[in-house]
Structures are given as C-alpha cells and as structure tokens.
Motif scaffolding. Structure first.
Motif, PDB file in Angstrom:
ATOM      1  N   GLY A 135       0.792  -1.235   0.000  1.00 24.91           N
ATOM      2  CA  GLY A 135       0.000   0.000   0.000  1.00 24.91           C
ATOM      3  C   GLY A 135       0.817   1.274   0.000  1.00 24.91           C
ATOM      4  O   GLY A 135       0.295   2.341   0.327  1.00 24.91           O
ATOM      5  N   ARG A 136       2.087   1.192  -0.432  1.00 31.18           N
ATOM      6  CA  ARG A 136       2.973   2.358  -0.356  1.00 31.18           C
ATOM      7  C   ARG A 136       3.303   2.942  -1.715  1.00 31.18           C
ATOM      8  O   ARG A 136       4.192   3.767  -1.830  1.00 31.18           O
ATOM      9  CB  ARG A 136       4.279   1.961   0.338  1.00 31.18           C
ATOM     10  CG  ARG A 136       4.102   1.442   1.758  1.00 31.18           C
ATOM     11  CD  ARG A 136       5.432   1.125   2.410  1.00 31.18           C
ATOM     12  NE  ARG A 136       6.027  -0.112   1.925  1.00 31.18           N
ATOM     13  CZ  ARG A 136       7.152  -0.188   1.251  1.00 31.18           C
ATOM     14  NH1 ARG A 136       7.809   0.910   0.927  1.00 31.18           N
ATOM     15  NH2 ARG A 136       7.643  -1.356   0.870  1.00 31.18           N
ATOM     16  N   SER A 137       2.576   2.540  -2.757  1.00 32.03           N
ATOM     17  CA  SER A 137       2.986   2.847  -4.114  1.00 32.03           C
ATOM     18  C   SER A 137       1.850   3.424  -4.931  1.00 32.03           C
ATOM     19  O   SER A 137       0.671   3.256  -4.609  1.00 32.03           O
ATOM     20  CB  SER A 137       3.512   1.569  -4.776  1.00 32.03           C
ATOM     21  OG  SER A 137       3.593   1.676  -6.169  1.00 32.03           O
ATOM     22  N   PHE A 138       2.218   4.071  -6.036  1.00 30.05           N
ATOM     23  CA  PHE A 138       1.208   4.545  -6.977  1.00 30.05           C
ATOM     24  C   PHE A 138       0.502   3.372  -7.668  1.00 30.05           C
ATOM     25  O   PHE A 138      -0.538   3.551  -8.305  1.00 30.05           O
ATOM     26  CB  PHE A 138       1.851   5.466  -8.025  1.00 30.05           C
ATOM     27  CG  PHE A 138       2.724   4.775  -9.034  1.00 30.05           C
ATOM     28  CD1 PHE A 138       2.247   4.458 -10.290  1.00 30.05           C
ATOM     29  CD2 PHE A 138       4.035   4.434  -8.724  1.00 30.05           C
ATOM     30  CE1 PHE A 138       3.048   3.820 -11.227  1.00 30.05           C
ATOM     31  CE2 PHE A 138       4.849   3.797  -9.648  1.00 30.05           C
ATOM     32  CZ  PHE A 138       4.352   3.489 -10.901  1.00 30.05           C
ATOM     33  N   LEU A 139       1.064   2.179  -7.517  1.00 29.56           N
ATOM     34  CA  LEU A 139       0.434   0.974  -8.064  1.00 29.56           C
ATOM     35  C   LEU A 139      -0.445   0.255  -7.040  1.00 29.56           C
ATOM     36  O   LEU A 139      -0.978  -0.820  -7.328  1.00 29.56           O
ATOM     37  CB  LEU A 139       1.503   0.018  -8.607  1.00 29.56           C
ATOM     38  CG  LEU A 139       2.286   0.523  -9.817  1.00 29.56           C
ATOM     39  CD1 LEU A 139       3.375  -0.469 -10.204  1.00 29.56           C
ATOM     40  CD2 LEU A 139       1.363   0.785 -11.003  1.00 29.56           C
ATOM     41  N   SER A 140      -0.584   0.816  -5.856  1.00 28.08           N
ATOM     42  CA  SER A 140      -1.467   0.238  -4.834  1.00 28.08           C
ATOM     43  C   SER A 140      -2.910   0.674  -5.072  1.00 28.08           C
ATOM     44  O   SER A 140      -3.170   1.812  -5.462  1.00 28.08           O
ATOM     45  CB  SER A 140      -1.031   0.697  -3.435  1.00 28.08           C
ATOM     46  OG  SER A 140       0.316   0.376  -3.173  1.00 28.08           O
ATOM     47  N   LYS A 141      -3.846  -0.245  -4.820  1.00 31.14           N
ATOM     48  CA  LYS A 141      -5.265   0.090  -4.918  1.00 31.14           C
ATOM     49  C   LYS A 141      -5.831   0.367  -3.530  1.00 31.14           C
ATOM     50  O   LYS A 141      -5.415  -0.252  -2.553  1.00 31.14           O
ATOM     51  CB  LYS A 141      -6.028  -1.071  -5.562  1.00 31.14           C
ATOM     52  CG  LYS A 141      -5.703  -1.296  -7.025  1.00 31.14           C
ATOM     53  CD  LYS A 141      -6.372  -2.533  -7.573  1.00 31.14           C
ATOM     54  CE  LYS A 141      -7.866  -2.400  -7.645  1.00 31.14           C
ATOM     55  NZ  LYS A 141      -8.480  -3.552  -8.348  1.00 31.14           N
ATOM     56  N   GLN A 142      -6.748   1.295  -3.473  1.00 33.95           N
ATOM     57  CA  GLN A 142      -7.410   1.562  -2.198  1.00 33.95           C
ATOM     58  C   GLN A 142      -8.155   0.318  -1.740  1.00 33.95           C
ATOM     59  O   GLN A 142      -8.847  -0.337  -2.522  1.00 33.95           O
ATOM     60  CB  GLN A 142      -8.399   2.724  -2.344  1.00 33.95           C
ATOM     61  CG  GLN A 142      -7.730   4.081  -2.350  1.00 33.95           C
ATOM     62  CD  GLN A 142      -8.746   5.199  -2.203  1.00 33.95           C
ATOM     63  OE1 GLN A 142      -9.926   5.014  -2.476  1.00 33.95           O
ATOM     64  NE2 GLN A 142      -8.296   6.356  -1.763  1.00 33.95           N
ATOM     65  N   GLY A 143      -7.939  -0.032  -0.468  1.00 33.55           N
ATOM     66  CA  GLY A 143      -8.594  -1.209   0.076  1.00 33.55           C
ATOM     67  C   GLY A 143      -7.814  -2.497  -0.116  1.00 33.55           C
ATOM     68  O   GLY A 143      -8.253  -3.559   0.316  1.00 33.55           O
ATOM     69  N   GLY A 144      -6.652  -2.392  -0.804  1.00 37.70           N
ATOM     70  CA  GLY A 144      -5.815  -3.571  -0.993  1.00 37.70           C
ATOM     71  C   GLY A 144      -5.700  -3.985  -2.448  1.00 37.70           C
ATOM     72  O   GLY A 144      -6.530  -3.627  -3.286  1.00 37.70           O
ATOM     73  N   GLY A 145      -4.660  -4.726  -2.736  1.00 42.42           N
ATOM     74  CA  GLY A 145      -4.421  -5.147  -4.110  1.00 42.42           C
ATOM     75  C   GLY A 145      -3.592  -4.142  -4.878  1.00 42.42           C
ATOM     76  O   GLY A 145      -3.213  -3.076  -4.366  1.00 42.42           O
ATOM     77  N   THR A 146      -3.286  -4.495  -6.124  1.00 41.07           N
ATOM     78  CA  THR A 146      -2.452  -3.627  -6.960  1.00 41.07           C
ATOM     79  C   THR A 146      -3.146  -3.353  -8.291  1.00 41.07           C
ATOM     80  O   THR A 146      -4.179  -3.953  -8.610  1.00 41.07           O
ATOM     81  CB  THR A 146      -1.081  -4.275  -7.228  1.00 41.07           C
ATOM     82  OG1 THR A 146      -1.252  -5.363  -8.169  1.00 41.07           O
ATOM     83  CG2 THR A 146      -0.449  -4.794  -5.943  1.00 41.07           C
ATOM     84  N   LYS A 147      -2.538  -2.481  -9.068  1.00 39.81           N
ATOM     85  CA  LYS A 147      -3.091  -2.105 -10.370  1.00 39.81           C
ATOM     86  C   LYS A 147      -2.493  -2.919 -11.507  1.00 39.81           C
ATOM     87  O   LYS A 147      -2.628  -2.540 -12.680  1.00 39.81           O
ATOM     88  CB  LYS A 147      -2.869  -0.608 -10.601  1.00 39.81           C
ATOM     89  CG  LYS A 147      -3.600   0.267  -9.594  1.00 39.81           C
ATOM     90  CD  LYS A 147      -3.320   1.739  -9.804  1.00 39.81           C
ATOM     91  CE  LYS A 147      -4.035   2.577  -8.732  1.00 39.81           C
ATOM     92  NZ  LYS A 147      -3.726   4.027  -8.857  1.00 39.81           N
ATOM     93  N   LEU A 148      -1.830  -4.033 -11.189  1.00 43.33           N
ATOM     94  CA  LEU A 148      -1.299  -4.906 -12.216  1.00 43.33           C
ATOM     95  C   LEU A 148      -2.433  -5.379 -13.131  1.00 43.33           C
ATOM     96  O   LEU A 148      -3.460  -5.859 -12.662  1.00 43.33           O
ATOM     97  CB  LEU A 148      -0.615  -6.118 -11.573  1.00 43.33           C
ATOM     98  CG  LEU A 148       0.065  -7.098 -12.531  1.00 43.33           C
ATOM     99  CD1 LEU A 148       1.241  -6.439 -13.230  1.00 43.33           C
ATOM    100  CD2 LEU A 148       0.532  -8.334 -11.773  1.00 43.33           C
ATOM    101  N   GLY A 149      -2.233  -5.203 -14.435  1.00 43.85           N
ATOM    102  CA  GLY A 149      -3.258  -5.588 -15.406  1.00 43.85           C
ATOM    103  C   GLY A 149      -4.280  -4.522 -15.699  1.00 43.85           C
ATOM    104  O   GLY A 149      -5.155  -4.715 -16.554  1.00 43.85           O
ATOM    105  N   GLU A 150      -4.188  -3.380 -15.011  1.00 46.05           N
ATOM    106  CA  GLU A 150      -5.146  -2.301 -15.227  1.00 46.05           C
ATOM    107  C   GLU A 150      -4.552  -1.227 -16.142  1.00 46.05           C
ATOM    108  O   GLU A 150      -3.350  -1.001 -16.176  1.00 46.05           O
ATOM    109  CB  GLU A 150      -5.546  -1.668 -13.891  1.00 46.05           C
ATOM    110  CG  GLU A 150      -6.322  -2.597 -12.987  1.00 46.05           C
ATOM    111  CD  GLU A 150      -6.866  -1.876 -11.759  1.00 46.05           C
ATOM    112  OE1 GLU A 150      -6.704  -0.639 -11.672  1.00 46.05           O
ATOM    113  OE2 GLU A 150      -7.447  -2.548 -10.899  1.00 46.05           O
TER     114      GLU A 150
END
Length: 438
Positions: free
Chosen positions: A253-268
C-alpha cells in the motif's frame, strides 16, 4: 589491472571461495579505468585518469550475514577479507528476509563494451573541451562542461556455483553555455557506450544555440500549458515512475500501483494506450548488463503495454513470499516513440512551452507520484507553430501518471542516461510559480 579477463576474475573468485568456512559465501570483483576533463569559464580546470579494482565478500552463517571489502589480491589479503566477513557475520543479528545464494545461472551476452571507448586518450578529451570552448568564445558565451569516459568489468561468484562476468564502457558528456550578459543559458547531455557515436561539435552547438536564444526571457503567468518535453526533461519524470514499480511497495500500500482497500493495479489501464515502456539489456542503442547484482538473469521486460501495467519488479524474497517468479528491476528504460521531430511538434502547437530539461525535482506525494521542480537552461514560449520568445523558468507540480494521461503526441526517441526517451507533447502541464533564476 583495471580490466581483468573473465578467466582472471574467475581464478581470483575461486580462490576467495576456497578460503571460506561459512555456510555460504558470495563475492563480487569489479574494476574500471576512468578518464575525465572538466572546464569552466572557458578554461580547463581539471583532467585526469584513475583505475581501481575492488573485491567485496559476503559471508553467511544461517541467516546471519556480513560483508567486507579489499583491493589487494595476494593470498594473505584474500584470506584476510574472507575471515573479516566471517567474523562480522557471527556477530550479526539474523536477517528474517535472508535468501540463500542462487545456484548456477545462464546469461546471454549484451554488447556493452567497445574498445574505441576504452582507448580514449587525454588528447581526445582536450579536443572535446576545445570544441565547446572555441565556439562559445566566438559568440561571447561562457562554457562549463564535463566529459567522463570509463571502461571496466564486473563479476560475481558464490559457493553455490554461480558465476557471472561482463565488461562495459561508457562516455558521458554535459555542457552548460551561459551568455556573458547573464541572461541566457543552454545545456546539452550525451552518453554512449561507443565513443564513435559522439560528436562534441554538434552537441556543444545545441547548448550554444539555446543559450543565445534564451537571452532576455519574459515572464508569463503560471498555469496549465501544453508543453513539449525534450527527452532530457521527460526522462526524469518517467524514470521516477519506472524505477518505482516494485511489487512489494504496491502490495504493502505504499505505491502509486497500490489500490485503495488492498491489491495492486497490475493488469489495469493506467495511462494513455499509446504508452509502451519496457526494458531490454540487449537493445543495441542502450545495452545494459544482462544480470542483476544478486545474479538474476535480465531479459526484455514489458512494464507498461498499451497503457496497461504489465509487470512489477519482484526481488527474490518478495517473489518467494508471494509465490511468483522473481522479476529483476529494469537496467534501462525504453519508451516507444513516434516519427515526429521536435521541430514538427512545435509546428503543430498553437500555444505552448518548449522545455529543455527539469531539475531540483522533489517528491510531493509518492502514492500519486506527484513531483515538483523547476525548468532550466532553455524554456521557450510557442505561438502559432513557432518559438516566439524565451520565458523565465517556472516551478511545476506534476505527476508522470497524469502527464501520460494528457499525452498529445509522441516524437522521436533519444538516448538519455542509458535510456531511450521520446520527445513528448503534453496538454495541461501544471506550472505554479515563476523563478528569476536563469
């Protein structure tokens, strides 16, 4: 002794490994010869050459590790550096994220070494300085520049059977031209693995022309403008994005690739679909080492493809924890560009700003990649497809993510600090205040 052959490096490292009593041992041996020339106020101030070879040893006992370095290579010195690392390792606390050294790996060879660069002479360096200083003097301009050339080798070995070796060469050149009335400044940067690709006359002419063009800059109101970012300007913001694509930061959760509430933006989809960014150690324009510091083999890796986040980097510990294969971080950054020249992008711009480079960049918000900084060494106002006049430097507040969503057009690529970056035309780039600095 600056460049040891593959067999010479192997012999030293094998001897180092043989002296160890640790559970495992890792050793790195590297060396380089570096020449330079520096000039300021149209006068050479320093010039020199140095070479060095150094050995680093890391001893592991269970999850305890410690390192020691040395630059002497007789048997007694090698025994001493190994013993020192082992003594320190026994005193060290356990590392909960310790990873056993890798076993044998296979590496492709990348063409990073050119004898032409290794053979650069003091006379060549002096000629480069002359080719900046002479034209500057003739135009009542003062030049300040720096040329550094290097050639060397890197090698690693561990007690699990891994061995890697590579050679490299590089030339880096920058020059700033300032008009003697104190109102104009221009700059250029060039870097190559092969010195035969470098032309000091042409590079210096760019900085000189920008210095003369930027005299008596006018102030304009800060705000949102269409900008044409030359590759040196775009590279700094893009690099801050590319080299922060670590999976661990995103997962935690420390990155611009982190999603709010958990998870990442990989594939988005993250940015404009025309954005394609990858790394490739075997690219002949920006070759890089084909193995990382811990021995992982590097391959061509797509990071953003058609605007979509394609990969994140995983170190070995985090990859194991997440149950995936490790992905080494990029050794270079390559952004696919277009065919347009800078001049053609200017011609297609009704109103905008041409930015030579950015500097003094500082992070404002790591989770949105918001940065602030200043323009420098040639900032120009464009009107009806032509440069109308130079403008005073301005402070910007911008994120490369927002920037790449406001993409108007991509132009031709240029090598900048070992990366390939296109000139970019961006709308609604945010400038917040003026700067009186030239």
């Amino acid at each position: 002794m600056a460049i040891l052959s593959k067999e010479q490096a192997r012999q030293i490292l094998e001897k180092v490994i043989s002296f160890s009593t640790a559970d495992s041992l890792e050793a790195s041996l590297s060396g380089s010869g570096r020449g330079n020339i520096r000039y300021a106020r149209n006068t050479v101030s320093t010039s020199g050459f140095n070479d060095d070879v150094s050995l680093g040893v890391t001893a592991n006992f269970g999850k305890k590790s410690a390192s020691s370095t040395i630059n002497e290579f007789d048997d007694e010195s090698l025994k001493k550096v190994v013993k020192r690392a082992e003594e320190l390792a026994m005193l060290a606390p356990e590392n909960p994220e310790f990873m056993e050294p890798l076993g044998p790996q296979k590496y492709k060879e990348s063409k990073t070494y050119f004898k032409s660069t290794a053979d650069i002479t003091p006379e060549y360096r002096a000629e480069v300085a002359k080719n900046s200083i002479g034209p500057a003097k003739a135009k009542d301009v003062t030049a300040a520049g720096y040329l550094e050339d290097s050639s060397g080798f890197s090698s690693i070995m561990n007690s699990k059977g891994l061995f890697a070796y590579s050679q490299d060469s590089e030339l880096e050149f920058t020059v700033t031209m300032r008009t003697n009335d104190g109102t104009g400044s221009g700059w250029v940067s060039r870097d190559y693995n092969d010195v035969n690709q470098f032309n000091a006359v042409d590079a210096s002419a760019i900085a000189l022309e920008k210095a003369l063009m930027s005299r008596e800059a006018k102030a304009i109101e800060p705000g949102k403008y269409t900008v044409i970012l030359e590759p040196a300007a775009g590279a700094q913001l893009l690099g801050n994005m590319l080299y922060n694509m670590g999976a661990r930061q995103a997962d935690e959760g420390r990155s611009f690739l982190s999603k709010q509430g958990g998870g990442t933006k990989l594939g988005e989809k993250l940015v404009d679909e025309r954005v394609n960014i990858y790394s490739d150690p075997f690219n002949d324009k920006v070759p890089a080492n084909s193995w990382s510091g811990d021995g992982l083999a590097r391959e061509r890796t797509s990071w953003i493809e058609n605007g979509v986040v394609k990969n994140m980097s995983y170190d070995r510990y985090w990859a194991q924890k997440q149950g995936v294969e490790p992905v080494p971080g990029p050794a270079n950054g390559i952004m696919v560009g277009g065919d347009a020249t800078t001049e053609e992008l200017i011609k297609s711009t009704k109103r905008g700003i041409l930015v030579t480079r950015l500097w003094y960049i500082r992070a404002v918000d790591p989770q949105t990649l918001l940065y602030t900084g200043l323009t420098r060494d040639g900032t120009f106002y464009i009107e009806n497809g032509k440069i109308k006049h130079p403008i005073k430097n301005m402070r910007f507040n911008e994120s490369p993510i927002i920037m790449l969503n406001n993409l108007e057009e991509l132009g031709q690529q240029q090598r900048i600090n070992g990366n390939l970056i296109p000139v970019m035309k961006i709308r609604d780039f945010t400038f917040t205040s003026l700067s009186d600095a030239v």
